[in-house]
Design an enzyme around this catalytic site. Structure first.
Site, PDB file in Angstrom:
ATOM      1  N   LYS A  75       0.970  -1.236  -0.042  1.00  0.00           N
ATOM      2  CA  LYS A  75       0.020   0.007  -0.057  1.00  0.00           C
ATOM      3  C   LYS A  75       0.957   1.186   0.042  1.00  0.00           C
ATOM      4  O   LYS A  75       1.880   1.296   0.721  1.00  0.00           O
ATOM      5  CB  LYS A  75      -0.824   0.003   1.325  1.00  0.00           C
ATOM      6  CG  LYS A  75      -2.376   0.532   1.141  1.00  0.00           C
ATOM      7  CD  LYS A  75      -3.138   0.281   2.701  1.00  0.00           C
ATOM      8  CE  LYS A  75      -4.537   0.951   2.573  1.00  0.00           C
ATOM      9  NZ  LYS A  75      -4.969   0.830   4.027  1.00  0.00           N
TER      10      LYS A  75
HETATM   11  C1  E4P Z   1      -8.309   1.726   3.792  1.00  0.00           C
HETATM   12  O1  E4P Z   1      -7.477   0.880   3.396  1.00  0.00           O
HETATM   13  C2  E4P Z   1      -8.056   2.510   5.175  1.00  0.00           C
HETATM   14  O2  E4P Z   1      -7.539   1.339   5.997  1.00  0.00           O
HETATM   15  C3  E4P Z   1      -9.240   2.687   5.815  1.00  0.00           C
HETATM   16  O3  E4P Z   1     -10.392   2.172   5.064  1.00  0.00           O
HETATM   17  C4  E4P Z   1      -9.381   3.902   6.457  1.00  0.00           C
HETATM   18  O4  E4P Z   1     -10.714   4.390   7.398  1.00  0.00           O
HETATM   19  P1  E4P Z   1     -11.037   5.318   8.187  1.00  0.00           P
HETATM   20  O5  E4P Z   1     -11.232   6.769   7.470  1.00  0.00           O
HETATM   21  O6  E4P Z   1     -12.071   4.650   8.965  1.00  0.00           O
HETATM   22  O7  E4P Z   1      -9.817   5.530   9.186  1.00  0.00           O
END
Ligand code: E4P
Length: 217
Positions: free
Chosen positions: A83
């Protein structure tokens, strides 16, 4: 539509994997912190619980640093998906890694132009954050619609991985728009199965069954 669990909690992942409904997992540095676990160790355990992609995020901000970290992370297991943040260095890293056959999830996407760049960089997944978009006075679902249209216009293979999902409504709209993947907190995956009329229906059927005095055996 594929369902990913957005968590680093092993018990939740185990339970969801046992239902056969789980297609992958996404993590981020905040979720790792929340789990209190060692990043490498917990990522290895998650990779053993699912055959699907497991997103593990780099923390370096420069291309060389991201490549170095990706090299370490991709050795964990074949299903690790690197990522990277949606920055110019992240896109450069995405390009280099995907050319090499590594899965890449480009994260922290908040505009359709950013998603266009990620697709051009060969991303396996683009992660638009709908909840955080909503939190800031925009409509996260408009973003998903725009990205779907752009990717369809040019036949991009990059999969739309809807992230920062807060409630079942986000999942429903993502499915109607034709997003490829939804990554959700385990709580939201469970909420998808709930309906008050299902509960009432079970209650009524069980009450009548009791009256029959029969057993299924
Ligand atoms: C996606 O890969 C992220 O880890 C995640 O969806 C972030 O979500 P949040 O805005 O609830 O922290």
């Amino acid at each position: 539509m594929q369902f990913f669990a957005d968590t680093a909690e092993i018990d939740d992942i185990k339970e969801l994997a046992s239902t056969g409904l789980l297609d992958g997992v996404t993590t981020n540095p905040s979720l790792i912190h929340k789990s209190g676990r060692d990043f490498m160790e917990v990522t290895r355990e998650i990779c053993e619980l699912t055959d699907g992609p497991v997103s593990a995020e780099v923390v370096a901000l420069d291309h060389e640093g991201m490549m170095r970290e990706a090299e370490v992370l991709r050795k964990i297991a074949d299903n690790v998906c690197i990522k990277v943040p949606l920055t110019m260095d992240g896109l450069k890293t995405c390009n280099a890694l995907t050319r090499d056959g590594t899965m890449v999830n480009v994260t922290l996407c908040f505009s359709a132009n950013q998603a266009l760049l990620a697709a051009k960089a060969g991303a396996t997944f683009i992660s638009p954050f709908v909840g955080r978009h909503d939190d800031n006075g925009f409509d996260g679902m408009d973003l998903i619609r725009d990205i779907r249209q752009i990717y369809d216009n040019y036949d991009f293979d990059t999969e739309i991985l809807v992230a920062s999902i807060r409630h079942p409504g986000h999942v429903l709209e993502s499915a109607l728009i034709g997003a490829d993947v939804a990554t959700m907190p385990p709580k939201v995956i469970r909420q998808l199965a709930n309906h008050i009329l299902t509960d009432k229906g079970i209650e009524g059927f069980l009450a009548d069954w009791e009256k029959t005095g029969q057993k299924i055996a």
